[in-house]
Design a protein around this motif. Structure first.
Motif, mmCIF file in Angstrom:
data_model
loop_
_atom_site.group_PDB
_atom_site.id
_atom_site.type_symbol
_atom_site.label_atom_id
_atom_site.label_comp_id
_atom_site.label_asym_id
_atom_site.label_seq_id
_atom_site.Cartn_x
_atom_site.Cartn_y
_atom_site.Cartn_z
ATOM 1 N N ARG A 84 -2.840 -5.775 -5.990
ATOM 2 C CA ARG A 84 -2.829 -4.880 -4.268
ATOM 3 C C ARG A 84 -2.309 -6.270 -2.856
ATOM 4 N NH1 ARG A 84 -9.329 -5.868 -3.321
ATOM 5 N NH2 ARG A 84 -9.233 -5.069 -0.631
ATOM 6 N N ALA A 142 1.044 -1.291 -0.321
ATOM 7 C CA ALA A 142 0.173 0.326 -0.013
ATOM 8 C C ALA A 142 0.681 0.757 -0.495
ATOM 9 C CB ALA A 142 -1.087 -0.229 1.158
ATOM 10 N N SER A 168 -7.245 2.998 1.112
ATOM 11 C CA SER A 168 -5.599 2.370 1.505
ATOM 12 C C SER A 168 -5.447 1.875 0.282
ATOM 13 C CB SER A 168 -5.868 0.623 1.773
ATOM 14 O OG SER A 168 -4.547 0.066 1.378
ATOM 15 N N TYR A 169 -4.253 2.360 -0.722
ATOM 16 C CA TYR A 169 -4.369 3.597 -1.774
ATOM 17 C C TYR A 169 -3.225 2.521 -2.630
ATOM 18 C CZ TYR A 169 -7.610 6.819 -2.597
ATOM 19 O OH TYR A 169 -8.870 7.738 -1.903
ATOM 20 N N TRP A 170 -3.332 1.169 -4.019
ATOM 21 C CA TRP A 170 -2.092 0.885 -4.090
ATOM 22 C C TRP A 170 -2.105 0.701 -5.862
ATOM 23 C CZ3 TRP A 170 -6.281 -1.168 -1.955
ATOM 24 C CH2 TRP A 170 -7.238 -2.120 -2.382
ATOM 25 N N SER A 190 -8.087 0.933 -4.534
ATOM 26 C CA SER A 190 -7.893 1.499 -2.882
ATOM 27 C C SER A 190 -9.520 0.626 -2.419
ATOM 28 C CB SER A 190 -8.829 3.070 -3.316
ATOM 29 O OG SER A 190 -9.599 3.229 -3.966
#
Length: 183
Positions: free
Chosen positions: A165, A120, A158-160, A153
């Motif tokens: 993921r 993340a 939470s971002y990636w 997200s």
């Protein structure tokens, strides 16, 4: 415990880099109030100077706050300017002029593999600090990158990178009898 209305209250003025008044507020707890502003106010990173006056009660600070808002016209205040129904008005909008730069810099950092694959991105607060902007600005940029298909997200913000993921976190090992997983 003392009655809040009778507690000593601070009136604070927040000024921008050009010396213009950005905001006026009152509080019993400056540290907590400024932490709230840091998180929620898109203009917080514009604050370059503050001035604080203490009053013996909330009522005395409130009357001075009303007068200051009426005479000094802070850029991001609407509470007293709009009267009792101020919450029904749209928020004072501010688009951070640095937003396009933040978007380019964040995209470059992701593409440049500064952030490890399959992990993340740092939290929004850390990114805001790194790019010298506000959390709402970073959130808007991240959401735009999600809409463009560059990031993914979760509802927990939470971002990636798209298609990477992060693996779920491993459960913590048993800590003792009172840990539900140990019984």
């Amino acid at each position: 415990m003392t009655d809040l209305a009778q507690r000593r209250t601070a009136l604070y003025r927040l000024y921008g880099p050009d010396g213009g008044l950005l905001y006026v507020g009152i509080t019993h707890d400056l540290e907590q109030r400024w932490e709230d502003h840091r998180y929620w106010k898109e203009w917080w990173h514009l604050v370059h100077r503050s001035a604080i006056e203490w009053f013996p009660s909330r009522a005395s600070a409130l009357s001075v706050e009303r007068a200051v808002v009426a005479t000094e016209s802070p850029r991001f205040d609407k509470t007293h300017r709009l009267g009792r129904g101020w919450r029904d008005h749209p928020p004072v909008t501010f688009t951070d002029p640095a937003e396009p730069h933040v978007k380019r810099a964040l995209r470059a950092a992701i593409e440049g593999e500064r952030f490890p694959h399959g992990r993340a991105l740092p939290c929004r607060r850390d990114l805001a600090t790194e790019f010298t902007t506000s959390i709402p600005t970073v959130t808007r940029v991240l959401d735009e990158l999600v809409k463009e298909g560059f990031l993914e997200s979760t509802t927990r913000r939470s971002y990636w990178r798209r298609g990477e993921r992060p693996a779920p976190r491993k459960p913590k090992p048993c800590q003792g009898y009172f840990d539900a997983d140990c019984r």
